[in-house]
Design a protein around this motif. Structure first.
Motif, PDB file in Angstrom:
ATOM      1  N   GLY A 100     -60.425  14.365  47.490  1.00 63.09           N
ATOM      2  CA  GLY A 100     -61.622  13.562  47.713  1.00 63.09           C
ATOM      3  C   GLY A 100     -61.333  12.179  48.258  1.00 63.09           C
ATOM      4  O   GLY A 100     -62.072  11.667  49.102  1.00 63.09           O
ATOM      5  N   HIS A 101     -60.234  11.571  47.801  1.00 57.07           N
ATOM      6  CA  HIS A 101     -59.875  10.234  48.282  1.00 57.07           C
ATOM      7  C   HIS A 101     -59.645  10.237  49.784  1.00 57.07           C
ATOM      8  O   HIS A 101     -60.041   9.309  50.497  1.00 57.07           O
ATOM      9  CB  HIS A 101     -58.626   9.743  47.557  1.00 57.07           C
ATOM     10  CG  HIS A 101     -57.425  10.619  47.769  1.00 57.07           C
ATOM     11  ND1 HIS A 101     -57.297  11.868  47.200  1.00 57.07           N
ATOM     12  CD2 HIS A 101     -56.304  10.432  48.524  1.00 57.07           C
ATOM     13  CE1 HIS A 101     -56.159  12.418  47.584  1.00 57.07           C
ATOM     14  NE2 HIS A 101     -55.531  11.569  48.379  1.00 57.07           N
TER      15      HIS A 101
ATOM     16  N   TYR B 253     -57.741   7.773  42.602  1.00 61.34           N
ATOM     17  CA  TYR B 253     -59.002   7.592  41.883  1.00 61.34           C
ATOM     18  C   TYR B 253     -59.640   6.264  42.276  1.00 61.34           C
ATOM     19  O   TYR B 253     -60.842   6.198  42.573  1.00 61.34           O
ATOM     20  CB  TYR B 253     -58.754   7.638  40.376  1.00 61.34           C
ATOM     21  CG  TYR B 253     -59.989   7.439  39.533  1.00 61.34           C
ATOM     22  CD1 TYR B 253     -60.926   8.458  39.380  1.00 61.34           C
ATOM     23  CD2 TYR B 253     -60.229   6.231  38.888  1.00 61.34           C
ATOM     24  CE1 TYR B 253     -62.062   8.278  38.599  1.00 61.34           C
ATOM     25  CE2 TYR B 253     -61.356   6.045  38.105  1.00 61.34           C
ATOM     26  CZ  TYR B 253     -62.264   7.077  37.966  1.00 61.34           C
ATOM     27  OH  TYR B 253     -63.392   6.886  37.197  1.00 61.34           O
ATOM     28  N   ALA B 254     -58.825   5.207  42.303  1.00 63.87           N
ATOM     29  CA  ALA B 254     -59.340   3.890  42.674  1.00 63.87           C
ATOM     30  C   ALA B 254     -59.918   3.901  44.081  1.00 63.87           C
ATOM     31  O   ALA B 254     -60.937   3.253  44.357  1.00 63.87           O
ATOM     32  CB  ALA B 254     -58.243   2.844  42.556  1.00 63.87           C
TER      33      ALA B 254
ATOM     34  N   ILE C   9     -63.408   5.299  44.017  1.00 63.72           N
ATOM     35  CA  ILE C   9     -64.338   4.351  43.404  1.00 63.72           C
ATOM     36  C   ILE C   9     -64.628   3.193  44.361  1.00 63.72           C
ATOM     37  O   ILE C   9     -65.771   2.727  44.478  1.00 63.72           O
ATOM     38  CB  ILE C   9     -63.792   3.833  42.065  1.00 63.72           C
ATOM     39  CG1 ILE C   9     -63.607   4.996  41.077  1.00 63.72           C
ATOM     40  CG2 ILE C   9     -64.700   2.763  41.482  1.00 63.72           C
ATOM     41  CD1 ILE C   9     -64.882   5.743  40.746  1.00 63.72           C
ATOM     42  N   GLU C  10     -63.598   2.729  45.066  1.00 64.70           N
ATOM     43  CA  GLU C  10     -63.801   1.647  46.033  1.00 64.70           C
ATOM     44  C   GLU C  10     -64.803   2.064  47.110  1.00 64.70           C
ATOM     45  O   GLU C  10     -65.649   1.265  47.530  1.00 64.70           O
ATOM     46  CB  GLU C  10     -62.459   1.278  46.680  1.00 64.70           C
ATOM     47  CG  GLU C  10     -61.524   0.521  45.757  1.00 64.70           C
ATOM     48  CD  GLU C  10     -60.111   0.439  46.315  1.00 64.70           C
ATOM     49  OE1 GLU C  10     -59.863   1.033  47.395  1.00 64.70           O
ATOM     50  OE2 GLU C  10     -59.262  -0.195  45.665  1.00 64.70           O
ATOM     51  N   ILE C  11     -64.716   3.313  47.558  1.00 64.51           N
ATOM     52  CA  ILE C  11     -65.641   3.797  48.582  1.00 64.51           C
ATOM     53  C   ILE C  11     -67.054   3.891  48.009  1.00 64.51           C
ATOM     54  O   ILE C  11     -68.039   3.555  48.678  1.00 64.51           O
ATOM     55  CB  ILE C  11     -65.156   5.142  49.142  1.00 64.51           C
ATOM     56  CG1 ILE C  11     -63.836   4.939  49.897  1.00 64.51           C
ATOM     57  CG2 ILE C  11     -66.204   5.768  50.063  1.00 64.51           C
ATOM     58  CD1 ILE C  11     -63.140   6.223  50.288  1.00 64.51           C
ATOM     59  N   ALA C  12     -67.170   4.332  46.761  1.00 64.18           N
ATOM     60  CA  ALA C  12     -68.484   4.363  46.112  1.00 64.18           C
ATOM     61  C   ALA C  12     -69.080   2.962  46.031  1.00 64.18           C
ATOM     62  O   ALA C  12     -70.286   2.772  46.242  1.00 64.18           O
ATOM     63  CB  ALA C  12     -68.368   4.972  44.717  1.00 64.18           C
TER      64      ALA C  12
ATOM     65  N   ARG D 123     -61.898   2.538  33.982  1.00 64.17           N
ATOM     66  CA  ARG D 123     -61.144   2.241  35.199  1.00 64.17           C
ATOM     67  C   ARG D 123     -62.077   2.002  36.376  1.00 64.17           C
ATOM     68  O   ARG D 123     -61.829   1.144  37.233  1.00 64.17           O
ATOM     69  CB  ARG D 123     -60.173   3.387  35.512  1.00 64.17           C
ATOM     70  CG  ARG D 123     -58.919   3.374  34.648  1.00 64.17           C
ATOM     71  CD  ARG D 123     -57.841   4.281  35.226  1.00 64.17           C
ATOM     72  NE  ARG D 123     -58.195   5.676  35.131  1.00 64.17           N
ATOM     73  CZ  ARG D 123     -57.922   6.457  34.098  1.00 64.17           C
ATOM     74  NH1 ARG D 123     -57.300   5.949  33.050  1.00 64.17           N
ATOM     75  NH2 ARG D 123     -58.282   7.729  34.102  1.00 64.17           N
ATOM     76  N   ALA D 124     -63.169   2.771  36.430  1.00 63.50           N
ATOM     77  CA  ALA D 124     -64.142   2.570  37.505  1.00 63.50           C
ATOM     78  C   ALA D 124     -64.758   1.175  37.420  1.00 63.50           C
ATOM     79  O   ALA D 124     -64.956   0.507  38.446  1.00 63.50           O
ATOM     80  CB  ALA D 124     -65.222   3.645  37.436  1.00 63.50           C
TER      81      ALA D 124
END
Length: 406
Positions: free
Chosen positions: A95-96, A129-130, A133-136, A191-192
């Protein structure tokens, strides 16, 4: 059926597209396509079918570059079809990369579903994962952190097992599984937040296949957070097994005020409609008096007094008619979704049930007088006779909707 006042747990409100989840909003029904996402036409058509059936969110698989390229095309095709339903991207393993390399995909989706156990291992896990989240954050999207007991984070499992082994009061295997799942969800949410995702864009789920396990893990999860919770067995099964298992688990949690959005993950029968899972979710919520989606038909099961199958066919025809009319009625006749209709097969309970419904018919049982009284708001209004009773009753039903709901 009237809504009932179930005291729900206080959760944060999250907006996905134009749908609000949590924060006191009604429990939201969602579903997922089973088409190849790269097939824009078939995926768009199935999304439209699910939305028409009443799915308020639809999740699609985004598992490769072809699927990622297709997402904005699907969104555009849905706009052309005048289908307005938020799309959720289901990401595992890569996904990243897909969200980074296909920004149009990232932007077209209303929410990302991320499984912490399938993001990566070791140092890659944290960075990948980060990145998601950054893209979100960049596109102001919501995220469901969806823990699944079939794909738990191996590092977290090993660490907690070591910690549990050293504990003076170690948890048993079932307790340990639940703790791993809850900790995975909560630590991933933390973490998010640290990466920058606002807490009002986070939804959590901890999905398992067993009824008692699902109830136990959500009871624990709701004690430890205020995030909106997505409910559902991860693999409910096929046919009556899947319906019964999902209903058994979700009804308990919903009655306790736990859950803000639900999916019934049914395995379709060969050639069966994907929309079945939407109908079951709606019927579960409506049967519990939590929400109303379409008029409910009360019908007797039949017995030796009703050897004819006429009332069974009428009940089916009426139910199908109600569902087929709901897209139009929902717009033109507000409140019609709460209407109750009775189709009864003989004089034992027929008149009584018909009087309790908004509109009801009591058909003659075997050997009874060949006439069918109709009751409207508790009063007998007409007695139907002849070979076209079904058509007559459906016309009366349509007239009732026109006159009662406007």
């Amino acid at each position: 059926m009237k809504s009932v006042a179930i005291e729900r747990h206080d959760t944060l409100g999250v907006v996905v597209g134009d749908v609000r989840i949590g924060g006191g909003a009604p429990v939201v029904v969602q579903s997922m396509t089973n088409t190849d996402t790269a097939d824009v036409a078939s995926t768009s058509d199935q999304i439209a079918e699910l939305a028409t059936a009443g799915s308020e969110l639809v999740r699609i698989t985004v598992n490769n570059e072809a699927a990622a390229r297709a997402v904005p095309l699907i969104a555009e095709r849905l706009r052309q079809m005048d289908v307005n339903v938020p799309l959720i991207g289901d990401f595992h393993f890569n996904g990243h990369r897909l969200l980074s390399e296909f920004p149009a995909c990232a932007e077209a989706l209303a929410k990302y579903r991320i499984n912490p156990g399938n993001v990566g291992n070791g140092e890659k896990r944290d960075s990948q994962y980060a990145r998601m989240i950054e893209i979100a954050c960049r596109y102001q999207k919501s995220v469901r952190i969806g823990v699944n007991w079939g794909s738990l984070d191996k590092g977290l499992v090993a660490g907690l097992m070591d910690e549990n082994a050293r504990s003076p009061s170690p948890l048993d295997a079932d307790q340990m599984t639940r703790e791993v799942m809850v900790r995975s969800a909560l630590e991933s949410a933390q973490r998010a937040l640290e990466v920058g995702l606002p807490e009002n864009r986070i939804i959590l789920s901890c999905k398992v296949s067993g009824v008692q396990e699902l109830i136990a893990v959500y009871r624990e999860l709701v004690k430890r957070c205020r995030y909106p919770l997505h409910l559902g067995l991860t693999e409910a099964g096929m046919g009556s097994k899947g319906i019964v298992a999902s209903s058994a688990a979700l009804a308990v949690l919903l009655q306790e005020g736990i859950g803000d959005t639900i999916r019934i993950s049914l395995t379709p029968e060969p050639g069966g409609a994907r929309t079945r899972e939407v109908v079951v979710a709606q019927e579960l919520l409506q049967s519990m008096g939590i929400r109303a989606f379409t008029p409910m038909v009360v019908a007797c099961p039949g017995c030796g007094r009703t050897t004819s199958t006429y009332f069974q066919q009428l009940a089916k025809d009426v139910q199908n008619h109600l569902r087929s009319m709901m897209p139009e009625w929902r717009e033109r006749h507000p409140g019609v979704e709460s209407m109750s209709v009775a189709v009864m097969g003989c004089v034992v309970n027929g008149p009584g049930e018909s009087k309790q419904a908004n509109i009801g018919i009591s058909l003659p049982g075997t050997g009874e007088s060949p006439s069918a009284p109709v009751y409207v708001d508790g009063e007998k209004t007409v007695t139907l006779k002849g070979g076209d009773i079904a058509d007559q009753f459906i016309r009366l039903l349509d007239n009732y909707v026109q006159e009662k709901y406007y």
